[in-house]
Design a protein around this motif. Structure first.
Motif, PDB file in Angstrom:
ATOM      1  N   SER A 225       0.710  -1.220   0.078  1.00 22.77           N
ATOM      2  CA  SER A 225      -0.035  -0.101   0.016  1.00 22.77           C
ATOM      3  C   SER A 225       0.853   1.273   0.154  1.00 22.77           C
ATOM      4  O   SER A 225       0.409   2.384  -0.253  1.00 22.77           O
ATOM      5  CB  SER A 225      -0.764   0.039   1.058  1.00 22.77           C
ATOM      6  OG  SER A 225      -0.306   0.196   2.483  1.00 22.77           O
ATOM      7  N   ARG A 226       2.122   1.151   0.357  1.00 18.92           N
ATOM      8  CA  ARG A 226       3.185   2.234   0.534  1.00 18.92           C
ATOM      9  C   ARG A 226       4.188   1.929  -0.494  1.00 18.92           C
ATOM     10  O   ARG A 226       5.391   2.386  -0.308  1.00 18.92           O
ATOM     11  CB  ARG A 226       3.397   2.556   1.744  1.00 18.92           C
ATOM     12  CG  ARG A 226       2.255   2.824   2.625  1.00 18.92           C
ATOM     13  CD  ARG A 226       2.811   3.377   4.256  1.00 18.92           C
ATOM     14  NE  ARG A 226       3.664   4.554   3.958  1.00 18.92           N
ATOM     15  CZ  ARG A 226       3.344   5.623   3.724  1.00 18.92           C
ATOM     16  NH1 ARG A 226       1.839   6.016   3.437  1.00 18.92           N
ATOM     17  NH2 ARG A 226       4.029   6.740   3.594  1.00 18.92           N
ATOM     18  N   MET A 227       4.189   1.440  -1.887  1.00 20.75           N
ATOM     19  CA  MET A 227       5.059   1.096  -2.622  1.00 20.75           C
ATOM     20  C   MET A 227       6.089   2.317  -3.119  1.00 20.75           C
ATOM     21  O   MET A 227       5.490   3.125  -3.358  1.00 20.75           O
ATOM     22  CB  MET A 227       4.532   0.525  -3.712  1.00 20.75           C
ATOM     23  CG  MET A 227       3.993  -1.042  -3.623  1.00 20.75           C
ATOM     24  SD  MET A 227       5.673  -2.358  -3.677  1.00 20.75           S
ATOM     25  CE  MET A 227       5.864  -2.450  -5.149  1.00 20.75           C
ATOM     26  N   PHE A 228       7.364   2.074  -2.913  1.00 13.52           N
ATOM     27  CA  PHE A 228       8.369   3.093  -3.264  1.00 13.52           C
ATOM     28  C   PHE A 228       8.379   4.276  -2.520  1.00 13.52           C
ATOM     29  O   PHE A 228       8.862   5.448  -2.764  1.00 13.52           O
ATOM     30  CB  PHE A 228       8.278   3.447  -4.736  1.00 13.52           C
ATOM     31  CG  PHE A 228       8.013   2.313  -5.643  1.00 13.52           C
ATOM     32  CD1 PHE A 228       9.472   1.399  -5.703  1.00 13.52           C
ATOM     33  CD2 PHE A 228       7.236   1.685  -6.303  1.00 13.52           C
ATOM     34  CE1 PHE A 228       9.516   0.033  -6.556  1.00 13.52           C
ATOM     35  CE2 PHE A 228       7.156   0.634  -6.811  1.00 13.52           C
ATOM     36  CZ  PHE A 228       8.518   0.019  -6.981  1.00 13.52           C
ATOM     37  N   ALA A 229       7.502   4.541  -1.380  1.00 14.05           N
ATOM     38  CA  ALA A 229       7.385   5.609  -0.419  1.00 14.05           C
ATOM     39  C   ALA A 229       8.804   5.696   0.473  1.00 14.05           C
ATOM     40  O   ALA A 229       8.699   6.584   1.432  1.00 14.05           O
ATOM     41  CB  ALA A 229       6.269   5.767   0.376  1.00 14.05           C
ATOM     42  N   GLY A 230       9.783   4.936   0.314  1.00  9.66           N
ATOM     43  CA  GLY A 230      10.911   5.037   1.253  1.00  9.66           C
ATOM     44  C   GLY A 230      10.635   4.230   2.318  1.00  9.66           C
ATOM     45  O   GLY A 230       9.321   3.827   3.025  1.00  9.66           O
ATOM     46  N   ALA A 231      11.761   3.886   3.237  1.00  6.85           N
ATOM     47  CA  ALA A 231      11.762   2.917   4.207  1.00  6.85           C
ATOM     48  C   ALA A 231      12.966   3.130   5.079  1.00  6.85           C
ATOM     49  O   ALA A 231      13.876   3.309   4.586  1.00  6.85           O
ATOM     50  CB  ALA A 231      11.552   1.524   3.588  1.00  6.85           C
ATOM     51  N   PRO A 232      13.273   2.371   6.325  1.00  6.35           N
ATOM     52  CA  PRO A 232      14.340   2.247   6.816  1.00  6.35           C
ATOM     53  C   PRO A 232      15.201   1.334   5.981  1.00  6.35           C
ATOM     54  O   PRO A 232      14.818   0.472   5.495  1.00  6.35           O
ATOM     55  CB  PRO A 232      13.733   1.717   8.159  1.00  6.35           C
ATOM     56  CG  PRO A 232      12.714   1.994   8.485  1.00  6.35           C
ATOM     57  CD  PRO A 232      12.127   1.946   7.206  1.00  6.35           C
ATOM     58  N   SER A 233      16.574   1.910   6.084  1.00 10.01           N
ATOM     59  CA  SER A 233      17.496   0.894   5.294  1.00 10.01           C
ATOM     60  C   SER A 233      17.455  -0.630   5.868  1.00 10.01           C
ATOM     61  O   SER A 233      17.436  -0.680   7.096  1.00 10.01           O
ATOM     62  CB  SER A 233      18.855   1.383   5.430  1.00 10.01           C
ATOM     63  OG  SER A 233      19.700   0.589   4.954  1.00 10.01           O
ATOM     64  N   PRO A 234      17.503  -1.576   5.061  1.00 14.37           N
ATOM     65  CA  PRO A 234      17.367  -2.796   5.601  1.00 14.37           C
ATOM     66  C   PRO A 234      18.481  -3.275   6.659  1.00 14.37           C
ATOM     67  O   PRO A 234      18.274  -4.189   7.479  1.00 14.37           O
ATOM     68  CB  PRO A 234      17.635  -3.744   4.418  1.00 14.37           C
ATOM     69  CG  PRO A 234      16.912  -2.880   3.104  1.00 14.37           C
ATOM     70  CD  PRO A 234      17.449  -1.361   3.572  1.00 14.37           C
ATOM     71  N   ASP A 235      19.688  -2.462   6.575  1.00 14.22           N
ATOM     72  CA  ASP A 235      20.750  -2.936   7.381  1.00 14.22           C
ATOM     73  C   ASP A 235      20.603  -1.932   8.458  1.00 14.22           C
ATOM     74  O   ASP A 235      21.657  -1.886   9.578  1.00 14.22           O
ATOM     75  CB  ASP A 235      22.041  -2.487   6.853  1.00 14.22           C
ATOM     76  CG  ASP A 235      22.470  -1.284   6.324  1.00 14.22           C
ATOM     77  OD1 ASP A 235      21.604  -0.260   6.502  1.00 14.22           O
ATOM     78  OD2 ASP A 235      23.330  -0.983   5.598  1.00 14.22           O
ATOM     79  N   GLY A 236      19.589  -1.097   8.770  1.00 12.88           N
ATOM     80  CA  GLY A 236      19.284  -0.515  10.077  1.00 12.88           C
ATOM     81  C   GLY A 236      20.074   0.872   9.999  1.00 12.88           C
ATOM     82  O   GLY A 236      19.926   1.684  11.055  1.00 12.88           O
TER      83      GLY A 236
END
Length: 319
Positions: A225-236
């Motif tokens: 529902s929030r595709m490509f809206a940014g996210a925390p980096s997978p490595d933290g």
């Protein structure tokens, strides 16, 4: 009491059978492979489009936490991916017969890439982005295998993942796959141009851009529902930016800005990509100008979604 024990035994048997059926790996059958002769040239192209070297190339200086590499064709693995679920060690995918995938059949490779299933029938952890690779054409996947088969065998053996005890049992990943692996190939949108559909294929399939740029659920699946809206980096470390055409994303970027940034690493504000995006851009630079333009056209066509968190210019995850 005897009847109660029999009843409980039957309940446990039914529950166990249901769990076994629900979590059973679901590889593709041999009949799913098309009559296709591997195209090494296209395989090399798709190898870079899919970012294979970004994870599987031997890290620079042999340091497992080093995101850069010296030789994209030396696929000895060994990079460590530190996540909220534990540390995953990227395997060797060179054609070495013992340390790598030299003994794998074409079907083994396709099932790993598109179903997340190993040749022995075990589930792969979704740190391997098979939820995106499932959208690829099987012919493109087979071509990547044909290209990898031409590379130097690397004898290095990757160490085991460092995961909490509860996550070392892979069988429950079958439940996770029921939620996040639908097995559907990419379907062009008949209402969109050929250019946008080509860009969509590259972004959603081999490019697996959503794997970093999309927020995740508590179970670690993509929040679509929030595709490509940014996210925390997978490595933290830091924040992966919004790449939708929203003002908190790349709304001010033109199609030409996006294509140029993918080619050169230079953004419209004269800054440059950083962090893990450096390796991604290096791969994108190997694509044709037409494909970079297609990616740009697709990103510009996305619905604008506000960022889940405002980007921080000083973030360690600056891209």
């Amino acid at each position: 009491m005897r009847r109660l024990l029999i009843f409980l035994g039957l309940v446990l048997a039914v529950a166990g059978g249901g769990f076994a059926a629900l979590t059973r790996p679901a590889p593709l059958p041999p009949t799913a492979l098309p009559a296709h002769r591997g195209d090494v040239a296209n395989g090399e192209y798709m190898f870079f489009a899919a970012g294979c070297a970004s994870c599987h190339a031997t890290p620079k200086g042999g340091k497992c936490d080093e995101p850069q590499y010296e030789d994209a064709r030396r696929l000895g693995g060994g990079r460590c991916l530190k996540t909220a679920f534990g540390t995953f060690i990227v395997p060797n995918i060179s054609p070495h017969r013992e340390a790598g995938i030299g003994r794998w059949s074409r079907l083994d490779f396709v099932n790993a890439m598109m179903r997340g299933v190993s040749p022995s029938g075990a589930h792969y952890y979704p740190a391997f982005p098979y939820t995106s690779y499932q959208r690829m054409r099987i012919e493109d996947v087979l071509d990547i295998k044909a290209f990898i088969d031409t590379l130097e065998p690397v004898p290095a053996r990757a160490s085991h993942h460092d995961l909490p005890l509860a996550l070392r049992w892979r069988r429950p990943l079958g439940v996770w796959k029921e939620l996040y692996l639908d097995g559907k190939p990419f379907e062009p949108d008949p209402t969109k141009s050929a250019e946008i559909n080509r860009g969509a294929y590259l972004v959603l399939g081999p490019g697996h851009c959503a794997e970093c740029h999309t927020p995740r659920t508590l179970l670690g699946g993509l929040d679509r529902s929030r595709m490509f809206a940014g996210a925390p980096s997978p490595d933290g470390r830091g924040w992966v930016p919004n790449i939708t055409p929203h003002e908190t994303g790349i709304g001010s970027w033109s199609k030409e800005d996006i294509a140029y940034a993918l080619e050169t690493g230079l953004k419209p504000d004269f800054d440059s990509f950083g962090s893990t995006m450096v390796a991604v851009q290096r791969n994108m630079a190997k694509l044709t100008a037409a494909d970079r333009a297609a990616i740009a056209a697709y990103l510009r066509s996305l619905p604008p979604i506000p960022s889940a968190r405002p980007p921080r210019r000083a973030s360690a995850g600056r891209q």
